[in-house]
Design a protein around this motif. Structure first.
Motif, PDB file in Angstrom:
ATOM      1  N   LEU A   1      -5.821   7.029   4.476  1.00  0.00           N
ATOM      2  CA  LEU A   1      -6.932   6.887   3.536  1.00  0.00           C
ATOM      3  C   LEU A   1      -8.268   7.214   4.190  1.00  0.00           C
ATOM      4  N   ARG A   2      -8.424   6.838   5.444  1.00  0.00           N
ATOM      5  CA  ARG A   2      -9.653   7.138   6.182  1.00  0.00           C
ATOM      6  C   ARG A   2      -9.816   8.653   6.341  1.00  0.00           C
ATOM      7  N   ALA A   3      -8.734   9.347   6.707  1.00  0.00           N
ATOM      8  CA  ALA A   3      -8.785  10.800   6.889  1.00  0.00           C
ATOM      9  C   ALA A   3      -9.123  11.502   5.578  1.00  0.00           C
ATOM     10  N   VAL A   4      -8.505  11.057   4.493  1.00  0.00           N
ATOM     11  CA  VAL A   4      -8.786  11.645   3.175  1.00  0.00           C
ATOM     12  C   VAL A   4     -10.235  11.372   2.785  1.00  0.00           C
ATOM     13  N   GLY A   5     -10.707  10.164   3.013  1.00  0.00           N
ATOM     14  CA  GLY A   5     -12.084   9.817   2.695  1.00  0.00           C
ATOM     15  C   GLY A   5     -13.095  10.639   3.472  1.00  0.00           C
ATOM     16  N   GLU A   6     -12.840  10.851   4.759  1.00  0.00           N
ATOM     17  CA  GLU A   6     -13.739  11.668   5.580  1.00  0.00           C
ATOM     18  C   GLU A   6     -13.789  13.101   5.062  1.00  0.00           C
TER      19      GLU A   6
ATOM     20  N   ALA B   1       0.829  -1.194   0.000  1.00  0.00           N
ATOM     21  CA  ALA B   1       0.000   0.000   0.000  1.00  0.00           C
ATOM     22  C   ALA B   1       0.870   1.253   0.000  1.00  0.00           C
ATOM     23  N   ILE B   2       0.457   2.236  -0.778  1.00  0.00           N
ATOM     24  CA  ILE B   2       1.186   3.499  -0.825  1.00  0.00           C
ATOM     25  C   ILE B   2       0.861   4.335   0.412  1.00  0.00           C
ATOM     26  N   PHE B   3      -0.405   4.340   0.826  1.00  0.00           N
ATOM     27  CA  PHE B   3      -0.840   5.108   1.989  1.00  0.00           C
ATOM     28  C   PHE B   3      -1.390   4.151   3.043  1.00  0.00           C
ATOM     29  N   GLU B   4      -1.189   4.493   4.286  1.00  0.00           N
ATOM     30  CA  GLU B   4      -1.718   3.692   5.391  1.00  0.00           C
ATOM     31  C   GLU B   4      -3.236   3.857   5.471  1.00  0.00           C
TER      32      GLU B   4
ATOM     33  N   VAL C   1      -1.943  22.932   5.395  1.00  0.00           N
ATOM     34  CA  VAL C   1      -0.656  22.611   4.788  1.00  0.00           C
ATOM     35  C   VAL C   1       0.137  21.807   5.806  1.00  0.00           C
ATOM     36  N   GLY C   2       0.778  20.736   5.367  1.00  0.00           N
ATOM     37  CA  GLY C   2       1.560  19.936   6.292  1.00  0.00           C
ATOM     38  C   GLY C   2       2.407  18.908   5.583  1.00  0.00           C
ATOM     39  N   TYR C   3       3.232  18.244   6.349  1.00  0.00           N
ATOM     40  CA  TYR C   3       4.148  17.239   5.810  1.00  0.00           C
ATOM     41  C   TYR C   3       3.439  15.917   5.518  1.00  0.00           C
ATOM     42  N   ASP C   4       2.627  15.448   6.456  1.00  0.00           N
ATOM     43  CA  ASP C   4       1.955  14.151   6.361  1.00  0.00           C
ATOM     44  C   ASP C   4       0.547  14.328   5.793  1.00  0.00           C
ATOM     45  N   LEU C   5       0.192  13.574   4.765  1.00  0.00           N
ATOM     46  CA  LEU C   5      -1.117  13.715   4.132  1.00  0.00           C
ATOM     47  C   LEU C   5      -2.261  13.452   5.102  1.00  0.00           C
ATOM     48  N   GLY C   6      -2.178  12.406   5.901  1.00  0.00           N
ATOM     49  CA  GLY C   6      -3.255  12.095   6.845  1.00  0.00           C
ATOM     50  C   GLY C   6      -3.463  13.202   7.864  1.00  0.00           C
ATOM     51  N   GLU C   7      -2.395  13.685   8.440  1.00  0.00           N
ATOM     52  CA  GLU C   7      -2.495  14.779   9.416  1.00  0.00           C
ATOM     53  C   GLU C   7      -3.017  16.047   8.765  1.00  0.00           C
ATOM     54  N   THR C   8      -2.569  16.324   7.548  1.00  0.00           N
ATOM     55  CA  THR C   8      -3.011  17.520   6.841  1.00  0.00           C
ATOM     56  C   THR C   8      -4.496  17.424   6.505  1.00  0.00           C
ATOM     57  N   ALA C   9      -4.960  16.239   6.095  1.00  0.00           N
ATOM     58  CA  ALA C   9      -6.385  16.040   5.808  1.00  0.00           C
ATOM     59  C   ALA C   9      -7.217  16.205   7.075  1.00  0.00           C
ATOM     60  N   ARG C  10      -6.753  15.639   8.189  1.00  0.00           N
ATOM     61  CA  ARG C  10      -7.492  15.795   9.454  1.00  0.00           C
ATOM     62  C   ARG C  10      -7.522  17.255   9.888  1.00  0.00           C
ATOM     63  N   ALA C  11      -6.416  17.957   9.694  1.00  0.00           N
ATOM     64  CA  ALA C  11      -6.351  19.369  10.074  1.00  0.00           C
ATOM     65  C   ALA C  11      -7.259  20.226   9.201  1.00  0.00           C
TER      66      ALA C  11
END
Length: 81
Positions: A9-14, A2-5, A50-60
């Motif tokens: 993916l859950r954070a991006v989906g939400e 998997a490319i993303f954990e 804006v952030g380094y990690d996609l999941g954290e950035t999506a949640r933010a």
């Protein structure tokens, strides 16, 4: 592999689901520093997070999107009411 954990993916989906529910398109822009998450609606748009990690950035980005949708709704109600 998997490319993303799953958590990412859950954070991006939400975020995508909330954007669709509220009438916003969500943008993801990778760069050398990480990710920029934004929104588009009609002819306007902007950054949410804006952030380094996609999941954290999506949640933010969730909170600014909710606030943006609330402001839009209040503005619309003011014009209609």
């Amino acid at each position: 592999m998997a490319i993303f954990e799953d958590e990412t993916l859950r954070a991006v989906g939400e975020l995508l689901a909330l954007g669709e529910q509220e009438g916003y398109g969500i943008t993801f822009e990778p760069d050398t520093e990480g990710w920029k998450v934004g929104y588009v609606r009609g002819m306007s748009g902007g950054d949410l997070s804006v952030g380094y990690d996609l999941g954290e950035t999506a949640r933010a980005a969730l909170r600014p999107l909710v606030e943006l949708a609330r402001r839009h709704e209040r503005t619309r109600e003011g014009r209609d009411g």
